[in-house]
Design an enzyme around this catalytic site. Structure first.
Site, mmCIF file in Angstrom:
data_model
loop_
_atom_site.group_PDB
_atom_site.id
_atom_site.type_symbol
_atom_site.label_atom_id
_atom_site.label_comp_id
_atom_site.label_asym_id
_atom_site.label_seq_id
_atom_site.Cartn_x
_atom_site.Cartn_y
_atom_site.Cartn_z
ATOM 1 N N ASP A 1 0.872 -1.182 0.000
ATOM 2 C CA ASP A 1 0.000 0.000 0.000
ATOM 3 C C ASP A 1 0.903 1.224 0.000
ATOM 4 O OD1 ASP A 1 -2.276 1.707 0.348
ATOM 5 O OD2 ASP A 1 -1.867 1.792 2.476
ATOM 6 N N SER A 2 0.308 2.368 -0.280
ATOM 7 C CA SER A 2 1.072 3.615 -0.203
ATOM 8 C C SER A 2 1.535 3.888 1.229
ATOM 9 C CB SER A 2 0.190 4.772 -0.684
ATOM 10 O OG SER A 2 -1.008 4.807 0.070
ATOM 11 N N GLY B 1 -2.588 9.352 -3.393
ATOM 12 C CA GLY B 1 -3.919 9.754 -3.891
ATOM 13 C C GLY B 1 -3.993 11.066 -4.632
ATOM 14 N N CYS C 1 -4.196 -1.012 -2.203
ATOM 15 C CA CYS C 1 -4.323 0.442 -2.312
ATOM 16 C C CYS C 1 -5.188 0.700 -3.540
ATOM 17 C CB CYS C 1 -2.933 1.048 -2.502
ATOM 18 S SG CYS C 1 -2.927 2.816 -2.861
ATOM 19 N N ASN C 2 -6.263 1.427 -3.344
ATOM 20 C CA ASN C 2 -7.156 1.697 -4.477
ATOM 21 C C ASN C 2 -6.494 2.569 -5.526
ATOM 22 O OD1 ASN C 2 -10.310 0.915 -3.981
ATOM 23 N ND2 ASN C 2 -9.176 1.075 -2.086
ATOM 24 N N THR C 3 -5.689 3.518 -5.074
ATOM 25 C CA THR C 3 -5.048 4.427 -6.027
ATOM 26 C C THR C 3 -4.083 3.641 -6.922
ATOM 27 O OG1 THR C 3 -5.215 6.170 -4.363
ATOM 28 C CG2 THR C 3 -3.729 6.558 -6.206
ATOM 29 N N GLU D 1 -6.181 9.449 9.569
ATOM 30 C CA GLU D 1 -4.814 9.353 10.103
ATOM 31 C C GLU D 1 -4.679 10.136 11.406
ATOM 32 O OE1 GLU D 1 -1.939 10.011 6.996
ATOM 33 O OE2 GLU D 1 -2.568 8.153 6.007
ATOM 34 N N CYS E 1 -11.165 3.222 -1.049
ATOM 35 C CA CYS E 1 -9.873 3.631 -0.490
ATOM 36 C C CYS E 1 -9.633 2.730 0.711
ATOM 37 C CB CYS E 1 -9.937 5.094 -0.049
ATOM 38 S SG CYS E 1 -8.486 5.628 0.893
ATOM 39 N N HIS F 1 -8.186 3.166 3.383
ATOM 40 C CA HIS F 1 -8.365 3.782 4.710
ATOM 41 C C HIS F 1 -9.820 3.703 5.195
ATOM 42 C CE1 HIS F 1 -4.461 5.689 4.164
ATOM 43 N NE2 HIS F 1 -4.589 6.419 5.243
#
Ligand code: DGL
Length: 272
Positions: free
Chosen positions: A10-11, A43, A73-75, A152, A184, A186
């Protein structure tokens, strides 16, 4: 049968929602998670940069002997999946297709909402997947760039976050969606706040859980499951020192996280 770890990247830390779903579904599997915390967030970055970062991070998972690569990670899934599939010597799965499939199965009025980072929404990846599954589906999308920083900051149960959610989602609800894809990694951490805002009217599709099911299917198809009775586990490496969000995610997800390793990015390992 294959004892090598599942490589997950993931990012940053958000992909741990996918790890949580994988640990629950596939407790015998070893997981090696790599979070690119040195370069998060992805993102708001351009497609070419997200592609390059994703290839570099995925190469690092191959170095760790990953038997498959999960793009948590969706991005990165939206922008880099074709390049990753072409470049990597192992099978790759992302979060978009599993989420789209679950959304099409869940909707009753064929009107689906999708939220995600600016890059994910701009890519049109969910629209493409959803339309491939059902060309008649109606889709309402919305980039929600403020949600990641609020998560976050650990403002998961907070009046300000609730207001931001309502502001972002009101137009989608007005347009008539009955299903919302949390596009996303998150966002599963906001499931309570999102349910509070949307009530019973809208079904939430969590791309983390659906991604875990897709990983299980992929391992079965390729006969790559860990031998029965092996003890699974989780190793976590980051490209920069962990920050407060690791503690937030660990507590919210109730994930057992041992010592976190540090890895330097292997720049330029991947050729576009
Ligand atoms: N993990 C990213 C995603 O799922 C969100 C964080 C970022 O912008 O890098 O799109």
């Amino acid at each position: 049968m294959d004892e090598r770890p599942i490589g997950v990247f993931d990012s940053g830390i958000g992909g741990l929602t996918v790890v949580k779903a994988l640990r629950d579904l596939l407790p015998d599997e070893k997981i090696f998670y790599l979070g690119d915390t040195a370069r998060v967030p992805y993102g708001g970055k351009s497609a070419i940069t997200v592609e390059r970062y994703s290839l570099e991070i995925a190469d690092m998972l191959i170095e760790e002997n990953a038997k498959i690569v999960v793009v948590a990670c969706n991005t990165a899934s939206s922008l880099a999946l074709p390049k990753l599939e072409k470049h990597l010597p192992v099978a790759v799965t992302g979060v978009i297709r599993p989420g789209a499939r679950a959304a099409v199965a869940a909707t009753r009025n064929d009107h689906i909402g999708v939220i995600g980072t600016r890059a994910t929404i701009k890519s049109g990846a969910y629209e493409r997947e959803l339309r491939a599954l059902n060309p008649d589906i109606r889709i309402s999308v919305r980039a929600c760039p403020l949600l990641v920083p609020l998560i976050e900051e650990a403002w998961l149960d907070d009046e300000l976050t609730d207001r931001v959610i309502v502001r972002y989602l009101e137009p989608l609800v007005r347009e008539g969606i009955d299903t919302l894809v949390l596009g996303c990694t998150h966002y599963p951490l906001l499931i309570d706040a999102l349910s509070r805002a949307l009530g019973e009217r809208v079904k939430l599709v969590d791309s983390a859980r659906n991604c875990a099911t897709a990983v299980q299917e992929l391992l079965d198809r390729q006969q790559l499951r860990a031998p029965l009775g092996t003890s699974g586990g989780l190793e976590i490496a980051l490209t920069d020192a962990p920050d407060n969000f690791l503690r937030v995610a660990r507590e919210a997800l109730q994930l057992e996280i041992g010592e976190v390793q540090l890895r330097e990015v292997l720049h330029g390992a991947a050729k576009l």
